[in-house]
Motif scaffolding. Structure first.
Motif, PDB file in Angstrom:
ATOM      1  N   UNK A 183     -29.334  34.960  -1.201  1.00 49.17           N
ATOM      2  CA  UNK A 183     -28.936  33.969  -0.200  1.00 49.17           C
ATOM      3  C   UNK A 183     -30.161  33.350   0.460  1.00 49.17           C
ATOM      4  N   UNK A 184     -31.131  34.182   0.761  1.00 50.43           N
ATOM      5  CA  UNK A 184     -32.355  33.680   1.374  1.00 50.43           C
ATOM      6  C   UNK A 184     -33.123  32.767   0.444  1.00 50.43           C
ATOM      7  N   UNK A 185     -33.213  33.146  -0.834  1.00 49.84           N
ATOM      8  CA  UNK A 185     -33.922  32.295  -1.791  1.00 49.84           C
ATOM      9  C   UNK A 185     -33.229  30.942  -1.917  1.00 49.84           C
ATOM     10  N   UNK A 186     -31.906  30.934  -2.057  1.00 48.68           N
ATOM     11  CA  UNK A 186     -31.179  29.669  -2.154  1.00 48.68           C
ATOM     12  C   UNK A 186     -31.373  28.835  -0.893  1.00 48.68           C
ATOM     13  N   UNK A 187     -31.334  29.485   0.261  1.00 44.61           N
ATOM     14  CA  UNK A 187     -31.524  28.762   1.527  1.00 44.61           C
ATOM     15  C   UNK A 187     -32.920  28.174   1.617  1.00 44.61           C
ATOM     16  N   UNK A 188     -33.939  28.940   1.205  1.00 40.68           N
ATOM     17  CA  UNK A 188     -35.312  28.439   1.257  1.00 40.68           C
ATOM     18  C   UNK A 188     -35.470  27.191   0.393  1.00 40.68           C
ATOM     19  N   UNK A 189     -34.884  27.223  -0.800  1.00 46.32           N
ATOM     20  CA  UNK A 189     -34.955  26.058  -1.679  1.00 46.32           C
ATOM     21  C   UNK A 189     -34.240  24.868  -1.048  1.00 46.32           C
ATOM     22  N   UNK A 190     -33.108  25.114  -0.398  1.00 43.21           N
ATOM     23  CA  UNK A 190     -32.372  24.035   0.255  1.00 43.21           C
ATOM     24  C   UNK A 190     -33.151  23.443   1.422  1.00 43.21           C
ATOM     25  N   UNK A 191     -33.962  24.276   2.083  1.00 45.09           N
ATOM     26  CA  UNK A 191     -34.727  23.820   3.246  1.00 45.09           C
ATOM     27  C   UNK A 191     -36.013  23.094   2.862  1.00 45.09           C
ATOM     28  N   UNK A 192     -36.348  23.083   1.577  1.00 42.85           N
ATOM     29  CA  UNK A 192     -37.515  22.334   1.134  1.00 42.85           C
ATOM     30  C   UNK A 192     -38.648  23.169   0.588  1.00 42.85           C
ATOM     31  N   UNK A 193     -38.510  24.498   0.637  1.00 42.83           N
ATOM     32  CA  UNK A 193     -39.526  25.359   0.035  1.00 42.83           C
ATOM     33  C   UNK A 193     -39.315  25.429  -1.477  1.00 42.83           C
ATOM     34  N   UNK A 310     -28.366  36.103  -7.841  1.00 42.91           N
ATOM     35  CA  UNK A 310     -27.573  35.717  -6.668  1.00 42.91           C
ATOM     36  C   UNK A 310     -27.832  34.264  -6.285  1.00 42.91           C
ATOM     37  N   UNK A 311     -29.104  33.888  -6.264  1.00 41.23           N
ATOM     38  CA  UNK A 311     -29.451  32.515  -5.884  1.00 41.23           C
ATOM     39  C   UNK A 311     -28.872  31.509  -6.873  1.00 41.23           C
ATOM     40  N   UNK A 312     -28.999  31.801  -8.161  1.00 38.66           N
ATOM     41  CA  UNK A 312     -28.457  30.887  -9.177  1.00 38.66           C
ATOM     42  C   UNK A 312     -26.944  30.761  -9.050  1.00 38.66           C
ATOM     43  N   UNK A 313     -26.276  31.885  -8.766  1.00 36.29           N
ATOM     44  CA  UNK A 313     -24.817  31.848  -8.617  1.00 36.29           C
ATOM     45  C   UNK A 313     -24.408  31.023  -7.404  1.00 36.29           C
ATOM     46  N   UNK A 314     -25.164  31.131  -6.328  1.00 34.99           N
ATOM     47  CA  UNK A 314     -24.862  30.342  -5.125  1.00 34.99           C
ATOM     48  C   UNK A 314     -25.056  28.854  -5.396  1.00 34.99           C
ATOM     49  N   UNK A 315     -26.167  28.525  -6.040  1.00 33.14           N
ATOM     50  CA  UNK A 315     -26.490  27.109  -6.274  1.00 33.14           C
ATOM     51  C   UNK A 315     -25.526  26.456  -7.261  1.00 33.14           C
ATOM     52  N   UNK A 316     -25.262  27.161  -8.373  1.00 33.72           N
ATOM     53  CA  UNK A 316     -24.418  26.563  -9.413  1.00 33.72           C
ATOM     54  C   UNK A 316     -22.944  26.832  -9.209  1.00 33.72           C
ATOM     55  N   UNK A 317     -22.619  27.768  -8.354  1.00 29.84           N
ATOM     56  CA  UNK A 317     -21.240  28.152  -8.134  1.00 29.84           C
ATOM     57  C   UNK A 317     -20.679  27.642  -6.820  1.00 29.84           C
TER      58      UNK A 317
END
Length: 324
Positions: A183-193, A310-317
């Motif tokens: 969740x944190x990795x997906x959020x970081x990518x969404x925030x611009x990191x 987890x991050x891939x599942x959040x982003x693509x799912x």
């Protein structure tokens, strides 16, 4: 697979970096992170001398053939270590990636860049990130208030600090502080990191060279289990909440308190003893708010694989479905 400018820059499979941690950033952990597809980091000043650092770099190479880096943290101190000699050891040993942090790194950045070394600089404020970018670093690690260690004096959490930095920094941005799952990795990518750094979470892994009692404490603790010490001295640091760190906070908050009043409680040698022997009341242990997300002590391979999945599942799912 999550491909970002950070994975391309560092030559790694996954955008996950192990932070440089005093007494923890040794070859066992760095190699395990790198073998799992992230970027492991040796901590230069964990080694007693520059020659010891040379040997640790060589030891790490016997454990992994994948990229790893070295952290060099420059802090103002009464008796500074021979930073230039540690820097030369890093250069001489052919290390390709360095994480710098701390006070006025320009001469170190210049020397590393002159030898073709990729430099990541860790910052706790946007203005510091922009200054480091002007120095010529290749990437910025932006450290939010949630982090272990030194979060700066402005108390800006990652939810604001990461996108604020992403709006202004042009080199690849790595988010640090409070990360421990997908969740944190997906959020970081969404925030611009374009990647994350984890410190405390990697302490609670099989390969971390610290006592099992410390790892178990991080699993048992929640997000409230830290103390901010040295606040009155404008040198704030986040450590695990114990009776000893409670005492440091109480003494430092007394009117007219000086660092000398707590010096006997915060010795680095005591912190090393606590980490290596599980004696949590006999020294200070760095630890972040992410303890509230730590549920187990996996291998680095299991942890990194799980976070990426987890991050891939959040982003693509789940997030993709919100659009549809």
């Amino acid at each position: 697979m999550l491909r970002t400018r950070v994975t391309e820059l560092l030559g790694i499979r996954h955008p996950i970096i192990q932070g440089g941690m005093q007494w923890v950033g040794r070859a066992e952990l760095a190699a395990a992170v790198s073998n799992a597809g992230g970027l492991g980091i040796l901590t230069a000043l964990t080694q007693a001398t520059p020659d010891d650092l040379r040997r640790e770099i060589a030891r790490c190479r016997t454990m992994t053939d994948r990229p790893f880096g070295v952290n060099l943290t420059i802090l103002p101190t009464m008796s500074p270590p021979p930073y230039a000699e540690y820097r030369q050891a890093i250069i001489d040993e052919g290390v390709k990636i360095v994480e710098t942090a701390g006070f006025k790194p320009q001469e170190h950045v210049d020397a590393f860049k002159a030898h073709g070394i990729t430099v990541i600089h860790k910052c706790t404020a946007v203005r510091h990130a922009l200054s480091a970018e002007r120095m010529g670093v290749d990437a910025i690690s932006i450290d939010g208030f949630e982090c272990a260690g030194h979060p700066g004096e402005e108390d800006i959490p990652g939810l604001v600090l990461i996108p604020a930095a992403a709006d202004k920094v042009t080199v690849p941005l790595i988010a640090s502080g409070g990360f421990g799952d997908g969740r944190g990795l997906a959020a970081a990518l969404a925030l611009g990191a374009e990647g994350i750094t984890m410190g405390t979470r990697f302490c609670a892994t099989v390969e971390a060279p610290i006592h099992q009692a410390v790892k178990d404490a991080m699993v048992a603790n929640d997000e409230r289990a830290t103390n901010l010490i040295f606040r009155p001295f404008r040198n704030t640091a986040r450590v695990l909440k114990t009776e000893r760190s409670d005492a440091v906070v109480e003494i430092a908050n007394r009117p007219g308190a000086k660092f000398e009043d707590v010096a006997h409680l915060v010795r680095g040698a005591d912190g090393r003893h606590a980490l290596e022997n599980g004696a949590l009341e006999e020294g200070l242990v760095w630890g972040g708010l992410v303890q509230g997300l730590i549920r187990d002590v996996p291998t680095c391979e299991v942890l990194i694989t799980r976070i990426v999945a987890e991050a891939e599942a959040i982003i693509s799912g789940r997030l993709a479905k919100l659009i549809g």
